[in-house]
Scaffold this motif. Structure first.
Motif, PDB file in Angstrom:
ATOM      1  N   LYS A 113      49.524 -18.318  70.207  1.00 23.60           N
ATOM      2  CA  LYS A 113      49.750 -19.517  71.018  1.00 23.60           C
ATOM      3  C   LYS A 113      48.428 -20.126  71.471  1.00 23.60           C
ATOM      4  CE  LYS A 113      52.176 -21.352  75.040  1.00 23.60           C
ATOM      5  NZ  LYS A 113      53.070 -21.078  76.186  1.00 23.60           N
ATOM      6  N   GLU A 114      47.491 -19.288  71.892  1.00 28.83           N
ATOM      7  CA  GLU A 114      46.187 -19.790  72.349  1.00 28.83           C
ATOM      8  C   GLU A 114      45.446 -20.515  71.230  1.00 28.83           C
ATOM      9  OE1 GLU A 114      44.761 -19.876  75.445  1.00 28.83           O
ATOM     10  OE2 GLU A 114      46.795 -19.288  76.023  1.00 28.83           O
ATOM     11  N   ALA A 115      45.715 -20.128  69.990  1.00 30.91           N
ATOM     12  CA  ALA A 115      45.051 -20.751  68.845  1.00 30.91           C
ATOM     13  C   ALA A 115      45.824 -21.959  68.321  1.00 30.91           C
ATOM     14  CB  ALA A 115      44.875 -19.721  67.733  1.00 30.91           C
ATOM     15  N   GLY A 116      46.882 -22.360  69.006  1.00 32.56           N
ATOM     16  CA  GLY A 116      47.691 -23.485  68.538  1.00 32.56           C
ATOM     17  C   GLY A 116      48.577 -23.135  67.379  1.00 32.56           C
ATOM     18  N   SER A 117      48.874 -21.850  67.231  1.00 33.71           N
ATOM     19  CA  SER A 117      49.676 -21.352  66.121  1.00 33.71           C
ATOM     20  C   SER A 117      50.932 -20.694  66.687  1.00 33.71           C
ATOM     21  CB  SER A 117      48.833 -20.371  65.288  1.00 33.71           C
ATOM     22  OG  SER A 117      49.565 -19.835  64.210  1.00 33.71           O
ATOM     23  N   LEU A 118      51.519 -19.805  65.911  1.00 35.61           N
ATOM     24  CA  LEU A 118      52.755 -19.136  66.292  1.00 35.61           C
ATOM     25  C   LEU A 118      52.812 -17.789  65.601  1.00 35.61           C
ATOM     26  CD1 LEU A 118      56.363 -20.544  66.318  1.00 35.61           C
ATOM     27  CD2 LEU A 118      55.778 -18.826  64.615  1.00 35.61           C
ATOM     28  N   ALA A 119      53.434 -16.807  66.261  1.00 35.63           N
ATOM     29  CA  ALA A 119      53.641 -15.500  65.646  1.00 35.63           C
ATOM     30  C   ALA A 119      55.115 -15.290  65.329  1.00 35.63           C
ATOM     31  CB  ALA A 119      53.148 -14.390  66.565  1.00 35.63           C
ATOM     32  N   PHE A 120      55.384 -14.835  64.131  1.00 30.33           N
ATOM     33  CA  PHE A 120      56.700 -14.301  63.811  1.00 30.33           C
ATOM     34  C   PHE A 120      56.777 -12.909  64.458  1.00 30.33           C
ATOM     35  CE2 PHE A 120      56.341 -17.673  60.945  1.00 30.33           C
ATOM     36  CZ  PHE A 120      57.468 -17.832  60.159  1.00 30.33           C
ATOM     37  N   THR A 121      57.973 -12.502  64.879  1.00 25.67           N
ATOM     38  CA  THR A 121      58.132 -11.156  65.409  1.00 25.67           C
ATOM     39  C   THR A 121      59.117 -10.399  64.531  1.00 25.67           C
ATOM     40  OG1 THR A 121      59.925 -11.809  66.921  1.00 25.67           O
ATOM     41  CG2 THR A 121      57.662 -11.947  67.753  1.00 25.67           C
ATOM     42  N   GLY A 122      59.077  -9.080  64.623  1.00 28.08           N
ATOM     43  CA  GLY A 122      59.815  -8.283  63.658  1.00 28.08           C
ATOM     44  C   GLY A 122      60.937  -7.447  64.240  1.00 28.08           C
ATOM     45  N   ASP A 123      61.485  -6.602  63.392  1.00 25.43           N
ATOM     46  CA  ASP A 123      62.617  -5.742  63.689  1.00 25.43           C
ATOM     47  C   ASP A 123      62.265  -4.367  63.133  1.00 25.43           C
ATOM     48  OD1 ASP A 123      65.141  -4.833  64.363  1.00 25.43           O
ATOM     49  OD2 ASP A 123      66.180  -5.841  62.712  1.00 25.43           O
ATOM     50  N   GLY A 124      62.917  -3.344  63.634  1.00 23.16           N
ATOM     51  CA  GLY A 124      62.595  -2.017  63.133  1.00 23.16           C
ATOM     52  C   GLY A 124      63.640  -0.994  63.485  1.00 23.16           C
ATOM     53  N   ALA A 125      63.295   0.274  63.236  1.00 19.04           N
ATOM     54  CA  ALA A 125      64.258   1.357  63.398  1.00 19.04           C
ATOM     55  C   ALA A 125      64.601   1.633  64.855  1.00 19.04           C
ATOM     56  CB  ALA A 125      63.722   2.614  62.731  1.00 19.04           C
ATOM     57  N   GLU A 126      63.710   1.314  65.780  1.00 21.15           N
ATOM     58  CA  GLU A 126      64.006   1.469  67.207  1.00 21.15           C
ATOM     59  C   GLU A 126      64.376   0.103  67.791  1.00 21.15           C
ATOM     60  OE1 GLU A 126      60.960   2.553  66.016  1.00 21.15           O
ATOM     61  OE2 GLU A 126      61.410   4.701  65.876  1.00 21.15           O
ATOM     62  N   ASP A 127      65.388   0.085  68.637  1.00 17.73           N
ATOM     63  CA  ASP A 127      65.840  -1.176  69.224  1.00 17.73           C
ATOM     64  C   ASP A 127      64.735  -1.881  69.996  1.00 17.73           C
ATOM     65  OD1 ASP A 127      68.387  -0.920  68.196  1.00 17.73           O
ATOM     66  OD2 ASP A 127      69.225  -0.018  70.015  1.00 17.73           O
ATOM     67  N   GLU A 128      63.843  -1.094  70.611  1.00 18.05           N
ATOM     68  CA  GLU A 128      62.793  -1.712  71.424  1.00 18.05           C
ATOM     69  C   GLU A 128      61.814  -2.543  70.596  1.00 18.05           C
ATOM     70  OE1 GLU A 128      61.736   2.809  71.233  1.00 18.05           O
ATOM     71  OE2 GLU A 128      63.549   1.552  71.418  1.00 18.05           O
ATOM     72  N   ILE A 129      61.764  -2.335  69.295  1.00 20.49           N
ATOM     73  CA  ILE A 129      60.881  -3.142  68.454  1.00 20.49           C
ATOM     74  C   ILE A 129      61.340  -4.599  68.460  1.00 20.49           C
ATOM     75  CG2 ILE A 129      60.152  -3.576  66.071  1.00 20.49           C
ATOM     76  CD1 ILE A 129      60.016  -0.569  65.645  1.00 20.49           C
ATOM     77  N   TYR A 130      62.620  -4.822  68.221  1.00 20.58           N
ATOM     78  CA  TYR A 130      63.138  -6.190  68.207  1.00 20.58           C
ATOM     79  C   TYR A 130      63.121  -6.792  69.610  1.00 20.58           C
ATOM     80  CZ  TYR A 130      66.112 -10.170  67.027  1.00 20.58           C
ATOM     81  OH  TYR A 130      66.598 -11.441  66.831  1.00 20.58           O
ATOM     82  N   THR A 131      63.519  -6.016  70.606  1.00 17.62           N
ATOM     83  CA  THR A 131      63.557  -6.547  71.973  1.00 17.62           C
ATOM     84  C   THR A 131      62.157  -6.837  72.500  1.00 17.62           C
ATOM     85  OG1 THR A 131      63.677  -4.299  72.886  1.00 17.62           O
ATOM     86  CG2 THR A 131      65.752  -5.450  72.529  1.00 17.62           C
ATOM     87  N   GLY A 186      67.283   6.550  59.935  1.00 11.26           N
ATOM     88  CA  GLY A 186      68.724   6.475  60.029  1.00 11.26           C
ATOM     89  C   GLY A 186      69.311   5.118  60.327  1.00 11.26           C
ATOM     90  N   HIS A 187      68.602   4.051  59.975  1.00 12.66           N
ATOM     91  CA  HIS A 187      69.120   2.706  60.178  1.00 12.66           C
ATOM     92  C   HIS A 187      69.444   2.091  58.817  1.00 12.66           C
ATOM     93  CE1 HIS A 187      68.368   1.925  64.537  1.00 12.66           C
ATOM     94  NE2 HIS A 187      67.685   3.040  64.361  1.00 12.66           N
ATOM     95  N   PRO A 188      70.716   1.991  58.475  1.00 12.62           N
ATOM     96  CA  PRO A 188      71.083   1.487  57.140  1.00 12.62           C
ATOM     97  C   PRO A 188      70.719   0.022  56.957  1.00 12.62           C
ATOM     98  CG  PRO A 188      73.037   1.725  58.526  1.00 12.62           C
ATOM     99  CD  PRO A 188      71.901   2.332  59.282  1.00 12.62           C
ATOM    100  N   VAL A 189      70.025  -0.260  55.878  1.00 11.89           N
ATOM    101  CA  VAL A 189      69.726  -1.626  55.457  1.00 11.89           C
ATOM    102  C   VAL A 189      70.076  -1.728  53.984  1.00 11.89           C
ATOM    103  CG1 VAL A 189      67.887  -2.088  57.145  1.00 11.89           C
ATOM    104  CG2 VAL A 189      67.317  -0.974  54.980  1.00 11.89           C
ATOM    105  N   GLY A 190      70.275  -2.938  53.514  1.00 15.54           N
ATOM    106  CA  GLY A 190      70.621  -3.087  52.103  1.00 15.54           C
ATOM    107  C   GLY A 190      70.643  -4.538  51.693  1.00 15.54           C
ATOM    108  N   PRO A 191      70.806  -4.794  50.394  1.00 12.99           N
ATOM    109  CA  PRO A 191      70.851  -6.168  49.890  1.00 12.99           C
ATOM    110  C   PRO A 191      71.997  -6.954  50.511  1.00 12.99           C
ATOM    111  CG  PRO A 191      70.576  -4.594  48.095  1.00 12.99           C
ATOM    112  CD  PRO A 191      70.907  -3.799  49.313  1.00 12.99           C
ATOM    113  N   LYS A 192      71.793  -8.261  50.586  1.00 10.54           N
ATOM    114  CA  LYS A 192      72.831  -9.169  51.089  1.00 10.54           C
ATOM    115  C   LYS A 192      73.212 -10.139  49.973  1.00 10.54           C
ATOM    116  CE  LYS A 192      73.314  -7.646  55.267  1.00 10.54           C
ATOM    117  NZ  LYS A 192      73.095  -6.257  54.818  1.00 10.54           N
ATOM    118  N   THR A 193      74.503 -10.453  49.878  1.00 10.43           N
ATOM    119  CA  THR A 193      74.964 -11.365  48.839  1.00 10.43           C
ATOM    120  C   THR A 193      74.722 -12.814  49.260  1.00 10.43           C
ATOM    121  OG1 THR A 193      77.199 -11.649  49.728  1.00 10.43           O
ATOM    122  CG2 THR A 193      76.817  -9.742  48.285  1.00 10.43           C
ATOM    123  N   PHE A 194      74.830 -13.704  48.304  1.00 12.06           N
ATOM    124  CA  PHE A 194      74.738 -15.139  48.577  1.00 12.06           C
ATOM    125  C   PHE A 194      75.734 -15.541  49.660  1.00 12.06           C
ATOM    126  CE2 PHE A 194      76.466 -19.370  47.863  1.00 12.06           C
ATOM    127  CZ  PHE A 194      75.327 -20.168  47.796  1.00 12.06           C
TER     128      PHE A 194
END
Length: 336
Positions: A113-131, A186-194
């Motif tokens: 933000k200070e640089a006039g830009s933006l950060a994407f944030t992520g997700d992960g195996a622990e809930d606290e990563i996304y939160t 132990g967090h199931p992820v997988g392909p998603k259909t159209f």
């Protein structure tokens, strides 16, 4: 802080996880997943670097441009740079734990933000990563959460949380379908259909981004389902060994979908000239991964902001020296 100090501090804090090599090309850390490397032989990570390095820049200075404009309008917001922070997670298990997940993502979002830009944030195996990403988004007022390809109900829940937090957009990390670290925890992820992705698009009023597009066919599918943006990315070489580099596939993808969907490129950008190359190959904006990590660990939010400002200055200089008055003027004529 100068860049050497930031890198030295990052190397010390990330000892055993990242060498912060003088040339970050994926060779020293090949196979280190979890960690900072590419999967198995590391060839997908290495290909990101080498495919971008194959392109050269045409020097053009017979023009009257003296102040190139790097301003980008995206999703009803205006940014001073088309260079953004990629969604990055795993401060504890991939990066050594010198920063907590909350501290890490706060450095990324505040610095961007200070640089006039933006950060994407992520997700992960622990809930606290996304939160933690959502909390940082609320604090800065800017951010784009990217969600792993979990169950449909879990994705919808996280989309709702992103909307409530005031996100600029929301995305699905579709190339995270086989992430080793998610499976290990132990967090199931997988392909998603159209049809599943089209359902998610209809579920939210936020712009939807599909991250992990590496073929023309899937880019066309993203357009057909109504997504607002794609990220051409092989997940930093961390999900499948042997893929081509992003710069290998970007031109043909752009040729098919340019003007129909916003295109981010993510893979191997280490400086502003790399960003210029990606934009010249057709991307609308770029995401920066590993340099954002070193900058956060070595210099905090200030280090991240400094890195983005430096890359933007390098991009602006590259535009001056190739005759590009603004971002729309950057096209294939820049490439030798």
């Amino acid at each position: 802080m100068d860049e050497k100090q930031i890198r030295d501090r990052a190397r010390e804090k990330m000892q055993g996880y990242c060498r912060v090599c003088p040339q970050c090309n994926g060779k020293a850390c090949a196979g280190e997943v979890p960690g900072m490397g590419g999967l198995l032989t590391g060839s997908a990570f290495i290909n990101n670097i080498e495919s971008l390095a194959m392109y050269h820049i045409n020097l053009r200075t017979m023009h009257q441009i003296d102040e190139p404009d790097t301003t980008l309008k995206m999703f009803n917001h205006t940014f001073s740079s088309p260079i953004f922070v990629a969604p990055l997670t795993g401060a504890s298990y991939n990066m050594g734990g010198a920063l907590t997940e909350a501290e890490f993502v706060s450095c990324l979002t505040e610095g961007a933000k200070e640089a006039g830009s933006l950060a994407f944030t992520g997700d992960g195996a622990e809930d606290e990563i996304y939160t933690a990403g959502l909390d940082a988004l609320r604090s800065t007022g800017l951010g784009i959460p990217i969600i792993k390809p979990r169950s449909m109900d879990s994705i919808k829940e996280r989309i709702g949380q992103a909307e409530a937090a005031g996100a600029v957009a929301v995305g699905i990390d579709i190339d995270g379908a086989g992430l080793v670290t998610m499976a290990m925890k132990g967090h199931p992820v997988g392909p998603k259909t159209f049809y599943q992705l089209r359902e998610l698009k209809s579920f939210t009023k936020l712009p939807l981004i599909l991250k992990g597009i590496m073929t023309v066919q899937e880019a066309e599918m993203a357009v057909e389902m109504g997504a607002e943006a794609i990220v051409v990315s092989n997940h930093g070489g961390r999900v499948l060994d042997g893929t081509p580099g992003v710069a290998d596939v970007l031109p043909e993808i752009v040729e098919r979908v340019k003007g129909e969907i916003f295109v981010f490129a993510d893979g191997g950008v280490r400086n502003g000239i790399d960003a210029l190359k990606m934009l010249a190959l057709g991307a609308n904006a770029v995401l920066v991964g590993r340099p954002s990590i070193w900058s956060a660990f070595g210099g905090g939010a200030e280090g991240v902001g400094q890195m983005l400002e430096k890359m933007t200055a390098q991009l602006r200089h590259g535009m001056l020296m190739t005759g590009c008055v603004n971002l729309k003027a950057i096209d294939y004529h820049v490439i030798y």
